[in-house]
Design a protein around this motif. Structure first.
Motif, PDB file in Angstrom:
ATOM      1  N   ALA A  26       0.967  -1.027  -0.034  1.00 50.21           N
ATOM      2  CA  ALA A  26       0.031   0.162   0.100  1.00 50.21           C
ATOM      3  C   ALA A  26       0.670   0.716  -0.380  1.00 50.21           C
ATOM      4  O   ALA A  26       0.588   2.588  -0.272  1.00 50.21           O
ATOM      5  CB  ALA A  26      -0.977  -0.566   0.853  1.00 50.21           C
ATOM      6  N   ARG A 177      -8.503   6.631  12.235  1.00 48.17           N
ATOM      7  CA  ARG A 177      -8.232   4.932  11.768  1.00 48.17           C
ATOM      8  C   ARG A 177      -7.756   3.707  12.738  1.00 48.17           C
ATOM      9  O   ARG A 177      -6.582   3.710  12.544  1.00 48.17           O
ATOM     10  CB  ARG A 177      -8.526   4.754  10.341  1.00 48.17           C
ATOM     11  N   GLY A 186      -6.428  -1.656  -0.421  1.00 52.33           N
ATOM     12  CA  GLY A 186      -7.167  -0.825  -0.927  1.00 52.33           C
ATOM     13  C   GLY A 186      -7.678  -0.066   0.991  1.00 52.33           C
ATOM     14  O   GLY A 186      -7.614   1.294   1.211  1.00 52.33           O
ATOM     15  N   VAL A 187      -7.514  -0.709   1.567  1.00 54.76           N
ATOM     16  CA  VAL A 187      -8.644   0.279   3.361  1.00 54.76           C
ATOM     17  C   VAL A 187      -7.135   0.577   3.222  1.00 54.76           C
ATOM     18  O   VAL A 187      -7.353   2.499   3.717  1.00 54.76           O
ATOM     19  CB  VAL A 187      -8.733  -0.795   4.002  1.00 54.76           C
ATOM     20  N   ARG A 189      -4.326   2.763   1.989  1.00 56.70           N
ATOM     21  CA  ARG A 189      -4.381   3.581   1.399  1.00 56.70           C
ATOM     22  C   ARG A 189      -5.237   4.735   1.725  1.00 56.70           C
ATOM     23  O   ARG A 189      -5.198   6.104   1.779  1.00 56.70           O
ATOM     24  CB  ARG A 189      -4.974   3.545  -0.060  1.00 56.70           C
ATOM     25  N   ARG A 190      -6.715   4.342   1.780  1.00 60.15           N
ATOM     26  CA  ARG A 190      -7.629   5.583   2.512  1.00 60.15           C
ATOM     27  C   ARG A 190      -7.847   5.885   3.290  1.00 60.15           C
ATOM     28  O   ARG A 190      -7.702   6.975   3.540  1.00 60.15           O
ATOM     29  CB  ARG A 190      -8.833   5.192   1.970  1.00 60.15           C
ATOM     30  N   ALA A 191      -7.058   5.457   4.342  1.00 68.80           N
ATOM     31  CA  ALA A 191      -6.792   5.626   5.446  1.00 68.80           C
ATOM     32  C   ALA A 191      -5.621   6.525   5.740  1.00 68.80           C
ATOM     33  O   ALA A 191      -6.184   7.582   6.157  1.00 68.80           O
ATOM     34  CB  ALA A 191      -7.081   4.677   6.512  1.00 68.80           C
ATOM     35  N   ASP A 193      -4.514   8.567   3.169  1.00 69.13           N
ATOM     36  CA  ASP A 193      -5.765   9.497   2.621  1.00 69.13           C
ATOM     37  C   ASP A 193      -6.295  10.459   3.153  1.00 69.13           C
ATOM     38  O   ASP A 193      -6.066  11.896   3.414  1.00 69.13           O
ATOM     39  CB  ASP A 193      -6.228   8.622   0.584  1.00 69.13           C
ATOM     40  N   GLU A 194      -7.280   9.958   4.714  1.00 66.90           N
ATOM     41  CA  GLU A 194      -8.108  10.740   5.408  1.00 66.90           C
ATOM     42  C   GLU A 194      -7.317  11.090   6.137  1.00 66.90           C
ATOM     43  O   GLU A 194      -7.149  12.343   6.813  1.00 66.90           O
ATOM     44  CB  GLU A 194      -8.234   9.787   5.486  1.00 66.90           C
TER      45      GLU A 194
END
Length: 197
Positions: A26, A177, A186-187, A189-191, A193-194
């Motif tokens: 990631a 998170r 993906g989880v 990467r989203r975390a 980004d957030e």
């Protein structure tokens, strides 16, 4: 300042190796992320550790670990070391490795040694050899395992784990998170980004 991924794990947790691999994937190509490893001994001494010849480990590996490892393409196998090693000494060594700038390399080397090479990471000779493989002085490393400073630092890190209510490994903290268990790329990467937003 880099975004930090905090990971609580144990060297005898197969899900932690899978999580490490997914985190690496990631963050590949991202220079703005730092992974910080924290210890969480599942069975600290003198709690009895698990034995691969008993029913529990082969069952959980067949039902959960192997399918997950295949899904994510992580090569690993149930270690034959019996009983499974206590990881306190290895974690004391991790403090020494961190002092010498190779904490992440040490973490990954111990995980691969246990789950991919079937090495006894509770054996001090094995630990010293693995430490030397990543560039540490094996003699100094071995001496550090007995130094009160490193035992105290591991004790403090374990106390911080308890204060953070870590009950599951891996536990991954990215910004606000908190993820208990293995997280897909993906989880993660989203975390990230957030957390960076």
């Amino acid at each position: 300042m880099p975004t930090r991924i905090h990971v609580w794990s144990d060297y005898v947790c197969p899900f932690c190796l899978i999580a490490d691999e997914l985190i690496d994937r990631a963050i590949d190509g991202r220079s703005d992320v730092e992974v910080v490893h924290h210890p969480h001994e599942l069975r600290p001494y003198p709690t009895p550790t698990l034995r691969p010849e008993d029913a529990y480990l082969p069952d959980i590996w067949q039902r959960v670990v192997y399918p997950m490892a295949r899904r994510y393409g992580v090569a690993m196998s149930l270690p034959t070391v019996s009983p499974q090693p206590y990881t306190g000494p290895a974690f004391r060594g991790a403090q020494f490795a961190a002092d010498h700038g190779v904490g992440d390399a040490y973490h990954r080397r111990l995980m691969s040694a246990f789950f991919q090479e079937d090495l006894d990471i509770g054996d001090r000779g094995v630990l010293a050899r693995l430490a030397a493989e990543i560039g540490l002085d094996g003699t100094a490393y071995s001496a550090a395992l007995d130094q009160p400073e490193y035992a105290e630092r591991h004790r403090r890190a374990s106390a911080e784990s308890a204060q953070a209510d870590i009950a599951v490994v891996p536990t991954i903290l990215i910004g606000a998170r908190r993820i208990e268990g293995v997280a897909a790329e993906g989880v993660i990467r989203r975390a990230l980004d957030e957390a960076g937003a």
